[in-house]
Design a protein around this motif. Structure first.
Motif, PDB file in Angstrom:
ATOM      1  N   THR A 102       0.816  -1.223   0.000  1.00 33.80           N
ATOM      2  CA  THR A 102       0.000   0.000   0.000  1.00 33.80           C
ATOM      3  C   THR A 102       0.848   1.271   0.000  1.00 33.80           C
ATOM      4  N   THR A 103       1.977   1.264   0.733  1.00 36.88           N
ATOM      5  CA  THR A 103       2.776   2.493   0.851  1.00 36.88           C
ATOM      6  C   THR A 103       3.850   2.606  -0.221  1.00 36.88           C
ATOM      7  N   GLU A 104       4.516   1.504  -0.518  1.00 35.92           N
ATOM      8  CA  GLU A 104       5.659   1.573  -1.430  1.00 35.92           C
ATOM      9  C   GLU A 104       5.292   1.340  -2.901  1.00 35.92           C
ATOM     10  N   LEU A 105       4.281   0.522  -3.154  1.00 32.30           N
ATOM     11  CA  LEU A 105       3.900   0.233  -4.540  1.00 32.30           C
ATOM     12  C   LEU A 105       2.670   1.033  -4.965  1.00 32.30           C
ATOM     13  N   HIS A 106       1.561   0.815  -4.270  1.00 30.24           N
ATOM     14  CA  HIS A 106       0.305   1.505  -4.609  1.00 30.24           C
ATOM     15  C   HIS A 106       0.518   3.009  -4.700  1.00 30.24           C
ATOM     16  N   LYS A 107       1.050   3.605  -3.636  1.00 33.45           N
ATOM     17  CA  LYS A 107       1.236   5.060  -3.626  1.00 33.45           C
ATOM     18  C   LYS A 107       2.315   5.503  -4.604  1.00 33.45           C
ATOM     19  N   GLY A 108       3.234   4.602  -4.937  1.00 36.92           N
ATOM     20  CA  GLY A 108       4.254   4.929  -5.932  1.00 36.92           C
ATOM     21  C   GLY A 108       3.676   5.082  -7.328  1.00 36.92           C
ATOM     22  N   PHE A 109       2.574   4.361  -7.584  1.00 40.07           N
ATOM     23  CA  PHE A 109       1.922   4.455  -8.897  1.00 40.07           C
ATOM     24  C   PHE A 109       1.057   5.709  -9.026  1.00 40.07           C
ATOM     25  N   SER A 110       0.531   6.200  -7.910  1.00 32.91           N
ATOM     26  CA  SER A 110      -0.440   7.302  -7.963  1.00 32.91           C
ATOM     27  C   SER A 110       0.010   8.493  -8.813  1.00 32.91           C
ATOM     28  N   PRO A 111       1.259   8.996  -8.652  1.00 32.22           N
ATOM     29  CA  PRO A 111       1.674  10.148  -9.460  1.00 32.22           C
ATOM     30  C   PRO A 111       1.696   9.863 -10.962  1.00 32.22           C
ATOM     31  N   LEU A 112       1.891   8.584 -11.322  1.00 30.26           N
ATOM     32  CA  LEU A 112       1.980   8.225 -12.738  1.00 30.26           C
ATOM     33  C   LEU A 112       0.626   8.318 -13.434  1.00 30.26           C
ATOM     34  N   PHE A 113      -0.451   8.294 -12.658  1.00 28.50           N
ATOM     35  CA  PHE A 113      -1.798   8.437 -13.227  1.00 28.50           C
ATOM     36  C   PHE A 113      -2.254   9.899 -13.238  1.00 28.50           C
ATOM     37  N   ASN A 114      -1.416  10.785 -12.706  1.00 29.71           N
ATOM     38  CA  ASN A 114      -1.761  12.203 -12.606  1.00 29.71           C
ATOM     39  C   ASN A 114      -1.283  12.940 -13.858  1.00 29.71           C
ATOM     40  N   ALA A 115      -2.235  13.406 -14.664  1.00 29.42           N
ATOM     41  CA  ALA A 115      -1.896  14.083 -15.927  1.00 29.42           C
ATOM     42  C   ALA A 115      -1.090  15.368 -15.695  1.00 29.42           C
ATOM     43  N   ALA A 116      -1.237  15.969 -14.523  1.00 28.25           N
ATOM     44  CA  ALA A 116      -0.545  17.233 -14.226  1.00 28.25           C
ATOM     45  C   ALA A 116       0.901  17.019 -13.772  1.00 28.25           C
ATOM     46  N   MET A 117       1.267  15.778 -13.508  1.00 28.71           N
ATOM     47  CA  MET A 117       2.623  15.482 -13.011  1.00 28.71           C
ATOM     48  C   MET A 117       3.632  15.595 -14.154  1.00 28.71           C
ATOM     49  N   PRO A 118       4.694  16.420 -14.009  1.00 30.73           N
ATOM     50  CA  PRO A 118       5.701  16.558 -15.081  1.00 30.73           C
ATOM     51  C   PRO A 118       6.394  15.223 -15.365  1.00 30.73           C
ATOM     52  N   GLU A 119       6.784  15.017 -16.607  1.00 25.62           N
ATOM     53  CA  GLU A 119       7.411  13.759 -17.020  1.00 25.62           C
ATOM     54  C   GLU A 119       8.704  13.489 -16.255  1.00 25.62           C
ATOM     55  N   GLU A 120       9.455  14.576 -15.912  1.00 28.56           N
ATOM     56  CA  GLU A 120      10.709  14.401 -15.156  1.00 28.56           C
ATOM     57  C   GLU A 120      10.418  13.760 -13.795  1.00 28.56           C
ATOM     58  N   ALA A 121       9.348  14.208 -13.169  1.00 28.26           N
ATOM     59  CA  ALA A 121       8.974  13.656 -11.864  1.00 28.26           C
ATOM     60  C   ALA A 121       8.515  12.207 -12.014  1.00 28.26           C
ATOM     61  N   LYS A 122       7.753  11.947 -13.075  1.00 28.22           N
ATOM     62  CA  LYS A 122       7.285  10.576 -13.297  1.00 28.22           C
ATOM     63  C   LYS A 122       8.461   9.614 -13.460  1.00 28.22           C
ATOM     64  N   ALA A 123       9.516  10.082 -14.098  1.00 28.80           N
ATOM     65  CA  ALA A 123      10.698   9.225 -14.286  1.00 28.80           C
ATOM     66  C   ALA A 123      11.285   8.826 -12.941  1.00 28.80           C
ATOM     67  N   LEU A 124      11.269   9.741 -11.970  1.00 28.77           N
ATOM     68  CA  LEU A 124      11.782   9.437 -10.630  1.00 28.77           C
ATOM     69  C   LEU A 124      10.917   8.388  -9.941  1.00 28.77           C
ATOM     70  N   PHE A 125       9.606   8.517 -10.095  1.00 29.76           N
ATOM     71  CA  PHE A 125       8.699   7.543  -9.488  1.00 29.76           C
ATOM     72  C   PHE A 125       8.845   6.174 -10.135  1.00 29.76           C
ATOM     73  N   ARG A 126       9.050   6.155 -11.466  1.00 34.25           N
ATOM     74  CA  ARG A 126       9.250   4.873 -12.154  1.00 34.25           C
ATOM     75  C   ARG A 126      10.537   4.198 -11.662  1.00 34.25           C
ATOM     76  N   ALA A 127      11.573   4.993 -11.452  1.00 30.00           N
ATOM     77  CA  ALA A 127      12.856   4.444 -10.989  1.00 30.00           C
ATOM     78  C   ALA A 127      12.706   3.852  -9.583  1.00 30.00           C
ATOM     79  N   LYS A 128      11.960   4.539  -8.724  1.00 24.79           N
ATOM     80  CA  LYS A 128      11.742   4.042  -7.360  1.00 24.79           C
ATOM     81  C   LYS A 128      10.916   2.753  -7.386  1.00 24.79           C
ATOM     82  N   LEU A 129       9.888   2.713  -8.248  1.00 23.98           N
ATOM     83  CA  LEU A 129       9.079   1.496  -8.374  1.00 23.98           C
ATOM     84  C   LEU A 129       9.930   0.337  -8.888  1.00 23.98           C
ATOM     85  N   ALA A 130      10.855   0.628  -9.807  1.00 18.74           N
ATOM     86  CA  ALA A 130      11.737  -0.424 -10.329  1.00 18.74           C
ATOM     87  C   ALA A 130      12.550  -1.037  -9.187  1.00 18.74           C
TER      88      ALA A 130
END
Length: 202
Positions: A102-130
């Motif tokens: 719930t905290t490390e995976l679920h919440k890690g995906f949340s920003p990736l579904f946010n259209a307002a989130m800049p792509e640079e930030a999404k890359a950081l979230f993808r790296a953390k999920l990896a």
């Protein structure tokens, strides 16, 4: 019981668990975009948080938060072994998994579904999920399921959350244990039924 859900959202986890448990329930679609039910009811009048899942018990009580809901369902049918007995170390291990998902995976995906989130930030979230999925992959080495040989509510949750990768550019193909695990979970009849009911499987 009534399960308020949104297609493919985290509510798929208790949906799977209800079918694994063999308990009677009614599915009620609650849009996460409009926050309305199909009959036009404002979902906020049912759940002030505005999100799914929400489980309405036969007595009218309502339970929110996926990890709480799935444990409640599991405890209604202990013979199904969807969760270890309360008070055992194994139960705390299950809660350890539910908290991590719930905290490390679920919440890690949340920003990736946010259209307002800049792509640079999404890359950081993808790296953390990896990083997180790499750890999960290592934990699955030599195991059928997260807790060993027994399917539990944690598996329903991990399956649901890991399913989102395909929609937001998180490739799980490099995690062989996780890929094999996901195939095992997907093949379970209750999982197939839940996916079909939500229109996620033809």
């Amino acid at each position: 019981m009534k399960l308020y859900y949104s297609t493919g959202a985290c509510s798929l986890s208790p949906h799977i668990v209800l079918r694994e448990a063999g308990l009677p329930f009614e599915l009620v679609l609650a849009s996460t975009k409009t926050h309305k039910l199909q009959d036009g009811t404002d979902y906020y009048t049912i759940n002030a948080k505005g999100y799914v899942p929400l489980l309405e018990l036969d007595g009218g009580e309502r339970l929110s938060e996926g990890p709480a809901i799935v444990q409640y369902i599991a405890d209604q049918v202990p013979a199904k072994q969807l969760a270890p007995a309360n008070g055992t170390l194994a139960r705390y291990r299950l809660q350890e998994w539910l908290n991590f998902i719930t905290t490390e995976l679920h919440k890690g995906f949340s920003p990736l579904f946010n259209a307002a989130m800049p792509e640079e930030a999404k890359a950081l979230f993808r790296a953390k999920l990896a990083e997180r999925f790499s750890w999960v992959d290592a934990q699955l080495e030599g195991r059928q399921y997260l807790m060993g040989e027994q399917f539990t509510v944690a598996d329903a949750y991990l399956f649901t959350v890991s399913n989102w990768g395909q929609y937001v550019g998180v490739d799980l193909g490099g995690y062989p244990n996780l890929v094999a695990y996901r195939a095992r979970v997907a093949a379970r009849p209750a999982v197939q039924e839940a996916l079909k009911a939500e229109g996620l499987l033809k």
